[in-house]
Write an enzyme that holds these catalytic residues in place. Structure first.
Site, mmCIF file in Angstrom:
data_model
loop_
_atom_site.group_PDB
_atom_site.id
_atom_site.type_symbol
_atom_site.label_atom_id
_atom_site.label_comp_id
_atom_site.label_asym_id
_atom_site.label_seq_id
_atom_site.Cartn_x
_atom_site.Cartn_y
_atom_site.Cartn_z
ATOM 1 N N THR A 7 -0.804 5.876 2.814
ATOM 2 C CA THR A 7 -1.995 5.116 3.183
ATOM 3 C C THR A 7 -1.676 4.238 4.376
ATOM 4 O O THR A 7 -0.616 3.617 4.431
ATOM 5 C CB THR A 7 -2.452 4.232 2.005
ATOM 6 N N ILE A 28 0.861 -1.185 0.000
ATOM 7 C CA ILE A 28 0.000 0.000 0.000
ATOM 8 C C ILE A 28 0.896 1.233 0.000
ATOM 9 O O ILE A 28 2.055 1.179 0.426
ATOM 10 C CB ILE A 28 -0.988 0.031 1.184
ATOM 11 N N ASP A 29 0.361 2.336 -0.500
ATOM 12 C CA ASP A 29 1.145 3.562 -0.635
ATOM 13 C C ASP A 29 1.675 4.034 0.715
ATOM 14 O O ASP A 29 1.072 3.773 1.766
ATOM 15 C CB ASP A 29 0.288 4.676 -1.237
ATOM 16 N N GLU A 30 2.771 4.758 0.680
ATOM 17 C CA GLU A 30 3.392 5.260 1.898
ATOM 18 C C GLU A 30 2.423 6.110 2.715
ATOM 19 O O GLU A 30 2.388 6.029 3.942
ATOM 20 C CB GLU A 30 4.644 6.071 1.541
#
Length: 282
Positions: free
Chosen positions: A136, A132-134
């Site tokens: 998020t 998952i994105d940094e």
């Protein structure tokens, strides 16, 4: 390192060959390694024939040599474990931390913390199944051995792992539920930003509105595909960027964060078949 785990056969007349190739659908290289290392025995340590019929309730003991995970160990970020057994764990990554290192020596990521946690329990292998994105926060599935990693990779590819995100977006989303089908590609004007593009990769997001106020809409979104920044790009494309996500046109947040949370993951356990539903409601 030496990997080991036990598996209880679920039905009569299966063979080791059938379990590995048809039920678990492992990669050819891993199956070859297991065969060459004579990796499968019974509980008494006696080697088993790969084509011999098994009975329901038989216990297979897998023992083989394979790679260990090579993350540096770190306890610099908090780790919330939502589910764990001998095969896998599901843990929550805090907002602002990367999923895994992107350069040599980096050690303040989610996977560095997972490695520290597993090492404290005498385990040397742990690999994430997705990212998952940094910016998020939320749940990530981690496999504890290469066999389970191969099975979970296949399940992710076949869309058998359902990941649900909660997002707060700007404005009023018109429909109470819907599906966003819009291909996502690179933005040639920005090094890290993505954009909806006819020449991009297919991207599908299903959503449901779960809350409203005059300025914002709270939605639950399920990814059918897993493109980089997918939910962020799709809702910005609708004219409803995620609150705080100024990269995609939202008003800047004083905390420099955006409101996206991977709060739920569910799938049939690759070994036991049990339905696993893990949630992060913090």
């Amino acid at each position: 390192m030496i990997h080991t785990f036990r598996y209880t056969v679920q039905e009569d007349a299966l063979t080791i060959d059938i379990i590995l190739q048809q039920k678990w659908k492992l990669g050819k290289k891993l199956i070859h390694d297991l065969r060459m290392q004579k990796a499968v025995s019974d509980v008494n340590g006696e080697l088993l024939q790969w084509k011999a019929p098994l009975q329901k309730g038989d216990i297979l003991v897998f023992t083989w040599e394979g790679d260990a995970s090579n993350y540096l160990s770190s306890d610099q970020i908090p780790l919330y474990v939502a589910y764990e057994d001998e095969y896998l764990l599901i843990a929550s990554k805090p907002r602002g931390a990367a999923t895994h290192p992107n350069e040599v020596g980096q050690n303040h990521t989610f996977m560095n913390t997972v490695h520290h946690y597993l090492s404290s329990k005498g385990q040397a292998y742990g690999e994430h199944v997705h990212r998952i994105d940094e910016g998020t926060k939320g749940l990530i599935v981690v496999a504890k051995n290469p066999i389970v990693k191969g099975m979970l990779d296949r399940m992710l590819e076949n869309k058998e792992i359902v990941r649900t995100y909660e997002a707060i977006v700007e404005g009023q989303v018109k429909n109470n539920n819907g599906t966003i089908r819009a291909a996502i590609g690179v933005d040639r004007h920005h090094a890290t930003r993505k954009r909806v593009s006819p020449s991009g990769q297919l991207a599908i997001t299903h959503y449901e509105v779960v809350g409203r106020n005059p300025d914002f809409t709270k939605v639950h979104a399920i990814l059918e595909t897993g493109r980089t920044h997918q939910i962020r790009v799709h809702f910005a494309h609708l004219g409803h960027p995620i609150v705080g996500d100024d990269l995609y046109g939202a008003k800047k947040s004083p905390t420099k964060t955006y409101e996206l949370h991977a709060f739920k993951v569910q799938f049939a356990h690759p070994i036991t078949g049990e339905l696993i539903i893990a949630e992060d409601r913090r």
